[in-house]
Design a protein around this motif. Structure first.
Motif, PDB file in Angstrom:
ATOM      1  N   VAL A  58       0.840  -1.201   0.000  1.00 35.74           N
ATOM      2  CA  VAL A  58       0.000   0.000   0.000  1.00 35.74           C
ATOM      3  C   VAL A  58       0.873   1.248   0.000  1.00 35.74           C
ATOM      4  O   VAL A  58       0.574   2.238  -0.697  1.00 35.74           O
ATOM      5  N   GLU A  59       1.970   1.211   0.759  1.00 37.45           N
ATOM      6  CA  GLU A  59       2.872   2.354   0.823  1.00 37.45           C
ATOM      7  C   GLU A  59       3.448   2.677  -0.548  1.00 37.45           C
ATOM      8  O   GLU A  59       3.592   3.851  -0.929  1.00 37.45           O
ATOM      9  N   SER A  60       3.772   1.621  -1.316  1.00 35.18           N
ATOM     10  CA  SER A  60       4.324   1.845  -2.654  1.00 35.18           C
ATOM     11  C   SER A  60       3.262   2.334  -3.626  1.00 35.18           C
ATOM     12  O   SER A  60       3.574   3.069  -4.571  1.00 35.18           O
ATOM     13  N   VAL A  61       2.007   1.933  -3.423  1.00 38.94           N
ATOM     14  CA  VAL A  61       0.916   2.485  -4.237  1.00 38.94           C
ATOM     15  C   VAL A  61       0.858   3.996  -4.061  1.00 38.94           C
ATOM     16  O   VAL A  61       0.767   4.757  -5.036  1.00 38.94           O
ATOM     17  N   HIS A  62       0.942   4.431  -2.807  1.00 38.64           N
ATOM     18  CA  HIS A  62       0.888   5.867  -2.525  1.00 38.64           C
ATOM     19  C   HIS A  62       2.085   6.581  -3.148  1.00 38.64           C
ATOM     20  O   HIS A  62       1.939   7.680  -3.732  1.00 38.64           O
ATOM     21  N   ALA A  63       3.283   5.972  -3.047  1.00 41.05           N
ATOM     22  CA  ALA A  63       4.492   6.579  -3.616  1.00 41.05           C
ATOM     23  C   ALA A  63       4.374   6.728  -5.130  1.00 41.05           C
ATOM     24  O   ALA A  63       4.765   7.766  -5.699  1.00 41.05           O
ATOM     25  N   ALA A  64       3.833   5.716  -5.806  1.00 42.92           N
ATOM     26  CA  ALA A  64       3.682   5.768  -7.265  1.00 42.92           C
ATOM     27  C   ALA A  64       2.699   6.856  -7.672  1.00 42.92           C
ATOM     28  O   ALA A  64       2.945   7.630  -8.607  1.00 42.92           O
ATOM     29  N   CYS A  65       1.566   6.907  -6.977  1.00 46.38           N
ATOM     30  CA  CYS A  65       0.545   7.915  -7.311  1.00 46.38           C
ATOM     31  C   CYS A  65       1.043   9.324  -7.019  1.00 46.38           C
ATOM     32  O   CYS A  65       0.795  10.265  -7.786  1.00 46.38           O
ATOM     33  N   LEU A  66       1.764   9.470  -5.912  1.00 47.18           N
ATOM     34  CA  LEU A  66       2.302  10.769  -5.534  1.00 47.18           C
ATOM     35  C   LEU A  66       3.256  11.301  -6.601  1.00 47.18           C
ATOM     36  O   LEU A  66       3.302  12.511  -6.874  1.00 47.18           O
ATOM     37  N   ALA A  67       3.983  10.373  -7.247  1.00 44.20           N
ATOM     38  CA  ALA A  67       4.951  10.772  -8.273  1.00 44.20           C
ATOM     39  C   ALA A  67       4.298  11.002  -9.630  1.00 44.20           C
ATOM     40  O   ALA A  67       4.980  11.417 -10.577  1.00 44.20           O
ATOM     41  N   ALA A  84      -8.603   3.180  -2.429  1.00 43.77           N
ATOM     42  CA  ALA A  84      -8.873   4.525  -1.897  1.00 43.77           C
ATOM     43  C   ALA A  84      -7.783   5.506  -2.320  1.00 43.77           C
ATOM     44  O   ALA A  84      -8.069   6.651  -2.704  1.00 43.77           O
ATOM     45  N   ILE A  85      -6.533   5.039  -2.290  1.00 43.05           N
ATOM     46  CA  ILE A  85      -5.414   5.909  -2.681  1.00 43.05           C
ATOM     47  C   ILE A  85      -5.506   6.243  -4.169  1.00 43.05           C
ATOM     48  O   ILE A  85      -5.396   7.408  -4.575  1.00 43.05           O
ATOM     49  N   CYS A  86      -5.698   5.220  -4.997  1.00 43.99           N
ATOM     50  CA  CYS A  86      -5.749   5.445  -6.445  1.00 43.99           C
ATOM     51  C   CYS A  86      -6.914   6.348  -6.831  1.00 43.99           C
ATOM     52  O   CYS A  86      -6.790   7.192  -7.730  1.00 43.99           O
ATOM     53  N   SER A  87      -8.019   6.165  -6.176  1.00 48.93           N
ATOM     54  CA  SER A  87      -9.186   7.011  -6.476  1.00 48.93           C
ATOM     55  C   SER A  87      -8.884   8.478  -6.194  1.00 48.93           C
ATOM     56  O   SER A  87      -9.279   9.366  -6.959  1.00 48.93           O
ATOM     57  N   ALA A  99     -19.220  -5.068  -5.789  1.00 52.83           N
ATOM     58  CA  ALA A  99     -20.494  -4.785  -5.115  1.00 52.83           C
ATOM     59  C   ALA A  99     -20.414  -3.525  -4.256  1.00 52.83           C
ATOM     60  O   ALA A  99     -21.439  -2.963  -3.866  1.00 52.83           O
ATOM     61  N   ASP A 100     -19.197  -3.081  -3.951  1.00 55.32           N
ATOM     62  CA  ASP A 100     -18.999  -1.904  -3.107  1.00 55.32           C
ATOM     63  C   ASP A 100     -18.719  -0.692  -3.999  1.00 55.32           C
ATOM     64  O   ASP A 100     -17.670  -0.584  -4.629  1.00 55.32           O
ATOM     65  N   GLU A 101     -19.660   0.221  -4.075  1.00 53.36           N
ATOM     66  CA  GLU A 101     -19.544   1.374  -4.974  1.00 53.36           C
ATOM     67  C   GLU A 101     -18.416   2.320  -4.584  1.00 53.36           C
ATOM     68  O   GLU A 101     -17.966   3.133  -5.393  1.00 53.36           O
ATOM     69  N   SER A 102     -17.948   2.204  -3.334  1.00 53.66           N
ATOM     70  CA  SER A 102     -16.853   3.084  -2.898  1.00 53.66           C
ATOM     71  C   SER A 102     -15.493   2.574  -3.356  1.00 53.66           C
ATOM     72  O   SER A 102     -14.487   3.285  -3.236  1.00 53.66           O
TER      73      SER A 102
END
Length: 906
Positions: free
Chosen positions: A593-602, A641-644, A675-678
């Motif tokens: 998850v931490e690396s997902v945030h790092a990729a999106c942040l960049a 949630a991060i990617c969104s 099934a989860d719209e969020s």
């Protein structure tokens, strides 16, 4: 022995043939079918293989012995080779091969469209290891699937039950084992450009390696490496597979074919192994078989690296691996216990009932690794000391005059048994072991011409033809022919593939013909039988004509494509001005998850996540399995949630070899997320085409992305993949020119598929069922209780003799993934990649910390922006090289352009 196998059909025994002598050995030793390669497109480049005329002779010899021939066309094919492959497939169909063995999806597509009547077998290099994969192969049009060697008997039974006999299943039963899952090894390719997918594997798995561990900095670069003290150094070397002791279980599983590996082996090896398995299968069919220690010894004498029953019989990885040495071990005979100076005899205490004989090849091996092995051929008989009569292990000593004193601690092995090889050589030299019976009826007409009706069977089908002698018998003046004389001459079929079984003569009497004429008559009818038999394997004139029409249609379509200027002609002008092509999207592979945030942040807008969940949790007991997927769902929710929040796509990447029970649990997660719209999951990335097809059928509108394991090498493969995948990763083995050809021709064909290219990372070179990190745990401990003795955040790798270090990680099912020792880096080639028309480029940052992910992602985002906006011709190249130097500082093992510039050797 267990009950007679009356309710079962014995499987086909399939033998290797790397040469004409090996083919003769296989046929005469009792193979039902052989597999071989021509000089092109076969995955054993270093075998002798068969030229065109030799291949036709091999077909003739095999078919006249009632044996089928399967030809391997199982290399991966580049775009410019497609026409040559099509010509080859058409020719193989014309000469009557029984099937082709195919790896490349594009080649399979070609065969299906040009020679639809030519039987296709899915090569083990397609890595089909699941029910979904077999179902896909069946629907595609394959007659048979050669399963990955890691598939177990219970899984095979399930596959056979679920497919209902609609497709044949072939498995390996004896011979060398690939360390990697078949088709999932790029180590030889990345190290030296010798691709196993092109039949040129340099077998790096048979080389010595050291397991190393160390620390990692904020970019994942290893430091303070130290060697793990292990007894053995051939960490990737497997034992040889031998299911002989378990042959009854394999037969009862219902497999259609048992394959012996060994196109690089000698004809004698082929003869020994095929003969032994043939006799065992016959005995099984008669209900009289049980494993024989003599047979096992003979298998070892043929060749062995130590035997394992293999993953197919549910052996653990420790049993499969032979890490002490990679070569032939021979048959252990006994231990050196002394030396007699007077007679110059080395004394060996026997541990085996087999005594070395004159002419045998032997070797003495020391327990001390510093002592050299000593091998020789025995030039005289051994001296049996003391006891006589029945030999008991450990009770007998022998003396060998080897003209060299050897100290205690040496072990004696027989590496070549002369008497066994002599028997094997007889198979090689034998002509036709089982002549085809012919029934002949002869009558004479009023003009004394002989009318013959000949009947024989081919593959259980009765064939018949009539023949009239080209000469007329004469009225006898003195000694008319007797019926017995006519029969005697016509039945002299020795040395031919036929025998006259029943000869019915309606002889009017009083006729004469010279013996030469009777011999001519015999030769004529045998030649006619041979012609009719060979013709029965070849297509009819009409079918061949139709196939040639289909080929001409393909060629016409292909030539239209090649009229267009190739991308290789654009490359000279890379830095000559603004780009007309769109800027590719940047994708990043991560595992946390931490690396997902790092990729999106960049600035990354597409993230592939393969969650790094503790090892050993998705393939063992149900509680761990459930916990694994619960953890995966939690990771996916947080990543979503991060990617969104950054308007980025999130794609769930599956392990490239997913366990059998993975799909069902994964489906439940996808259902819950949808099934989860969020939550937002843009798609799934997968290497398994069968699982991809299954997913598409389950989830309408689900995007499926193809990882590099799908082996995309040509535009025909792209066409097939476009039916299932939204995006497919181009093979990292291809050069820029070869990739450009795929994109150009796919564009001209309007293939609805997005293309992605890996441009950065320590790319995966091996996926294996072995668990290298488990070597950190003592063998007697179970992983359920002890876990892996690997510290969180610690670096683990293997180091070769050239001090190259290959990073190692394990996945949730304890499979080992080995990465290249050097990072791919194509930063300065981004302009060229844009010119090609690549839709997206990808950074593989799995196993890397967030600091690496952010910095490398930023570097590639900057490179893409520079290419998009730069108006200064001189500065573009300079700025890209500056970015490349920065990335090199925190790249593990340095950087390489991989095969992008040079491609692989052909």
């Amino acid at each position: 022995m267990a009950q007679k196998l009356q309710e079962l059909i014995l499987p086909e025994l399939l033998a290797p043939a790397g040469s004409m002598d090996a083919l003769r050995a296989a046929v005469n030793a009792g193979a039902d079918a052989v597999y071989l390669a021509g000089r092109r497109f076969g995955a054993r480049h270093y075998a002798a293989n068969f030229g065109d005329s030799e291949l036709q002779e091999a077909l003739r010899y095999a078919h006249l012995n009632g044996v089928k021939v399967y030809v391997t066309v199982n290399t991966l094919i580049k775009d410019f080779e497609l026409e040559s492959v099509a010509v080859y497939l058409l020719w193989l169909y014309e000469i009557g091969v029984d099937a082709v063995i195919v790896q490349d999806l594009g080649v399979a597509s070609l065969a299906k469209s040009i020679v639809p009547d030519l039987e296709m077998h899915a090569s083990t290099q397609m890595t089909i290891h699941s029910l979904d994969g077999v179902k896909w192969a069946c629907e595609f049009g394959f007659k048979r699937v050669i399963l990955a060697r890691e598939v177990k008997i219970p899984e095979i039974r399930k596959i056979l039950k679920e497919t209902g006999g609609n497709i044949e299943i072939e498995v390996f039963g004896h011979g060398a084992l690939c360390y990697s899952y078949s088709g999932q090894c790029l180590m030889s390719s990345f190290i030296g450009g010798r691709s196993g997918n092109r039949g040129m594997c340099a077998q790096p798995c048979r080389k010595p390696y050291q397991l190393v561990r160390g620390e990692m900095d904020e970019h994942g670069v290893p430091s303070k490496l130290r060697k793990v003290n292990l007894e053995d150094e051939y960490l990737l070397s497997t034992r040889d597979l031998a299911v002989y002791r378990h042959l009854d279980k394999l037969v009862r599983s219902g497999v259609h074919s048992i394959k012996i590996e060994g196109r690089m082996r000698s004809p004698e090896y082929v003869a020994v192994v095929v003969d032994l398995y043939r006799r065992a299968l016959h005995a099984l069919g008669d209900g009289e078989w049980k494993p024989s220690e003599e047979d096992v010894s003979n298998l070892k004498l043929a060749f062995n690296r130590g035997f394992t029953k293999g993953y197919i019989m549910d052996a653990g990885f420790r049993s499969v691996m032979g890490r002490s040495k990679p070569g032939n071990r021979g048959l252990y005979i006994g231990d050196v216990v002394g030396y007699k100076p007077k007679s110059m005899e080395t004394i060996v205490k026997m541990k085996n009932s087999i005594i070395p004989e004159k002419g045998d090849g032997i070797v003495f091996k020391s327990r001390n690794s510093n002592d050299k092995d000593y091998g020789m051929v025995l030039n005289e008989d051994v001296n049996v000391l003391g006891k006589s009569g029945k030999i008991k292990k450990g009770k007998l000593k022998i003396g060998l005059n080897i003209h060299k004193p050897l100290k205690e601690g040496y072990k004696l092995f027989i590496t070549r048994r002369k008497s066994l090889m002599d028997i094997a050589d007889d198979f090689v030299q034998e002509g036709y072991r089982n002549p085809i019976p012919i029934d002949v009826n002869i009558q004479w007409d009023e003009d004394h011409a002989a009318h013959l009706t000949c009947n024989f069977q081919v593959n259980g089908i009765m064939k018949s033809f009539e023949y009239i002698s080209p000469f007329k018998f004469e009225k006898a003046i003195k000694k008319p022919l007797e019926p017995a004389q006519i029969k005697k001459q016509l039945q002299k079929t020795g040395g031919s593939p036929f025998k006259i079984k029943n000869l019915d003569i309606s002889y009017p009497g009083g006729l004469f013909a010279p013996v030469s004429k009777l011999n001519q008559l015999r030769r004529d009818i045998l030649a006619r039988v041979e012609t009719e038999l060979i013709r029965s394997f070849t297509p009819s004139e009409n079918d061949l004509k139709n196939a040639k029409t289909l080929y001409n249609d393909f060629k016409s379509d292909l030539n239209q494509n090649w009229d267009v200027e190739s991308p290789k002609k654009f490359n000279k002008e890379i830095f000559s001005g603004s780009f007309n092509k769109k800027t590719p999207l940047l994708s990043v592979y991560v595992d946390s998850v931490e690396s997902v945030h790092a990729a999106c942040l960049a600035g990354c807008k597409r993230v592939y996540i393969e969650p790094n969940i503790p090892e050993g949790t998705c393939s063992r007991n149900n509680s761990n399995h459930e916990k694994y997927f619960k953890d995966v769902l939690d990771v996916l929710k947080k990543a979503s949630a991060i990617c969104s929040s950054y308007s980025a796509e999130l794609i769930w990447k599956w392990p490239n070899i997913s366990p059998e029970n993975y799909l069902n649990s994964a489906v439940s997660i996808i259902n819950e997320i949808r099934a989860d719209e969020s939550l937002d999951l843009s798609g799934v990335m997968i290497d398994d085409l069968g699982a991809a097809v299954s997913l598409k059928s389950l989830f309408e509108g689900l995007n499926v992305y193809g990882a590099m394991g799908i082996n995309l090498w040509n535009h025909r493969s792209a066409e097939e993949l476009s039916k299932t995948f939204k995006t497919a990763t181009v093979s990292p083995e291809l050069s820029s020119d070869e990739i450009g050809d795929i994109l150009t021709n796919s564009g001209l064909k309007r293939v609805n598929l997005s293309f992605e290219l890996l441009v950065q990372g320590n790319l995966e070179v091996i996926t294996t069922e072995d668990c290298l990190p488990c070597l950190l745990t003592k063998p007697e401990k179970s992983f359920e209780n002890s876990g892996l003795k690997k510290i969180e955040g610690e670096f683990l790798g293997i180091e070769d003799v050239k001090n190259r270090v290959f990073p190692v990680r394990s996945d949730c099912s304890l499979k080992t993934h080995i990465m290249n020792s050097v990072e791919l880096c194509l930063l300065d080639h981004i302009p060229q990649i844009i010119k090609m028309g690549m839709d997206s480029v990808a950074v593989d940052a799995r196993g890397k910390p967030p600091g690496y992910v952010e910095d490398v992602t930023s570097a590639y985002i900057n490179a893409l922006e520079l290419c998009k906006n730069s108006q200064n011709k001189g500065n573009l190249k300079k700025n890209l090289n500056m970015l490349k130097r920065d990335v090199k500082k925190f790249s593990t093992g340095g950087i390489t352009t991989g095969n992008f510039i040079r491609g692989v050797k052909t």
